[in-house]
Design a protein around this motif. Structure first.
Motif, PDB file in Angstrom:
ATOM      1  N   VAL A  86       0.931  -1.310   0.096  1.00 31.14           N
ATOM      2  CA  VAL A  86      -0.165   0.055   0.078  1.00 31.14           C
ATOM      3  C   VAL A  86       1.088   1.274  -0.005  1.00 31.14           C
ATOM      4  N   GLU A  87       1.982   1.158   0.627  1.00 30.10           N
ATOM      5  CA  GLU A  87       2.710   2.397   0.962  1.00 30.10           C
ATOM      6  C   GLU A  87       3.578   2.752  -0.384  1.00 30.10           C
ATOM      7  N   ILE A  88       4.243   1.498  -0.978  1.00 28.22           N
ATOM      8  CA  ILE A  88       4.635   1.811  -2.164  1.00 28.22           C
ATOM      9  C   ILE A  88       3.965   2.183  -3.311  1.00 28.22           C
ATOM     10  N   ARG A  89       2.826   1.740  -3.429  1.00 27.88           N
ATOM     11  CA  ARG A  89       1.688   2.098  -4.199  1.00 27.88           C
ATOM     12  C   ARG A  89       1.512   3.571  -4.298  1.00 27.88           C
ATOM     13  N   GLN A  90       1.120   4.030  -3.257  1.00 30.65           N
ATOM     14  CA  GLN A  90       1.032   5.457  -3.016  1.00 30.65           C
ATOM     15  C   GLN A  90       2.139   6.315  -3.561  1.00 30.65           C
ATOM     16  N   LEU A  91       3.245   5.687  -2.997  1.00 35.48           N
ATOM     17  CA  LEU A  91       4.706   6.356  -3.446  1.00 35.48           C
ATOM     18  C   LEU A  91       4.519   6.667  -4.957  1.00 35.48           C
ATOM     19  N   ILE A  92       4.733   5.579  -5.586  1.00 37.72           N
ATOM     20  CA  ILE A  92       4.569   5.430  -7.136  1.00 37.72           C
ATOM     21  C   ILE A  92       3.441   6.440  -7.631  1.00 37.72           C
ATOM     22  N   LYS A  93       2.217   6.365  -7.103  1.00 38.79           N
ATOM     23  CA  LYS A  93       1.319   7.227  -7.567  1.00 38.79           C
ATOM     24  C   LYS A  93       1.770   8.837  -7.362  1.00 38.79           C
ATOM     25  N   ASP A  94       2.255   9.269  -6.178  1.00 34.60           N
ATOM     26  CA  ASP A  94       2.784  10.414  -5.910  1.00 34.60           C
ATOM     27  C   ASP A  94       3.687  10.902  -6.867  1.00 34.60           C
TER      28      ASP A  94
END
Length: 299
Positions: free
Chosen positions: A167-175
């Motif tokens: 979840v954290e890495i997905r959000q980082l990639i989205k950002d």
């Protein structure tokens, strides 16, 4: 100016043609999922974009620069996380990132920033060899980000992450995708569905699809999952208009496919009412990316 532009790229290894007339453009703020079966040409494509190898024919440009003529300058604009993520296991996390930063002549202040961004803070004092696979993946991502590149090419970036890390890495990639250009290669279709807003599907060296994910799914069959109150036979459902397929998923639950763009849910309600059936639940579905991928790549 498009950040990545490929025109009529051809590449062969001996008698084997790996890329055949590949063309596409990618701009700022796009997260593009690159999909294809093994041997489709994905790795070769990424190597041409990064300047690691040259195309036989055609042109590739990054940030408006010809990759074959400006490969060193182009590499300064690209961050690359390879699938197998080679790391120096005897180095400490912060030491390794300082080493990578020195190669790019990047300010040391970036080290603290990427450690924070990638969630490495609790492990930053450890040797890389002591880290779990998930945290090693974060170190690779931090190294790809250290010089604040305009373009990120991530090959299987979520490999080995637990659900919370995912979840954290997905959000980082989205950002990151808001201001950077991202190419995301993954065998996990759900990851592409979660992260990408555009999909490139390559098979046997040719681009089979280049569409936004929404557009790619919108043109497919309408699929509706229905649960009736009693068990019914498959032939009974043939009375529904436009029905093309029906699959009994479990007991009273059916997955129905229709060859029409009209919303078929009212027709299903009317059908159930006419036949004396009750609908316990119903939901409309798109074909998932895995189904679309199979249709486009199977011979």
């Amino acid at each position: 100016m498009k950040r990545i532009e490929l025109k009529n790229i051809h590449k062969s290894y001996g008698n084997q043609k790996v890329l055949n007339d590949v063309s596409f453009q990618i701009g700022k703020g796009e997260i593009v999922g690159l999909l294809g079966p093994n041997g489709a040409g994905k790795s070769t494509l990424m190597k041409i974009i990064t300047g690691f190898i040259k195309a036989d024919k055609g042109s590739a440009s990054v940030m408006g620069m010809d990759v074959s003529k400006n490969s060193l300058t182009v590499k300064k604009h690209i961050g690359y996380l390879p699938e197998h993520n080679p790391l120096y296991l005897d180095m400490y996390v912060r030491e390794y990132l300082a080493f990578v930063a020195s190669i790019y002549k990047t300010k040391t202040s970036r080290i603290d920033q990427v450690i924070l961004d990638t969630g490495l803070t609790p492990e930053a004092h450890k040797k890389i060899g002591q880290l779990s696979k998930g945290y090693r993946q974060r170190v690779g991502l931090a190294a790809a980000l250290i010089h604040d590149p305009d373009i990120l090419i991530l090959d299987e970036p979520t490999t080995g992450l637990d659900p919370n890390q995912l979840v954290e890495i997905r959000q980082l990639i989205k950002d990151l995708g808001r201001n950077k250009t991202l190419i995301l290669s993954s065998h996990i279709m759900q990851e592409i569905e979660h992260l990408a807003d555009r999909v490139l599907i390559i098979n046997q060296g040719k681009i089979m699809a280049d569409e936004s994910l929404k557009t790619l799914q919108a043109g497919q069959q309408q699929i509706i999952e229905v649960e009736f109150d009693i068990r019914i036979e498959r032939e009974f459902l043939d009375k529904l208009p436009h029905i093309s397929a029906a699959e009994n998923i479990y007991e009273h639950i059916w997955c129905l496919a229709f060859e029409t763009q009209d919303d078929m849910r009212p027709a299903i309600f009317d059908f159930a009412n006419t036949q004396g059936l009750k609908i316990l639940q119903m939901r409309q579905k798109n074909k998932n990316l895995e189904q679309l991928f199979k249709e486009l790549t199977q011979a």
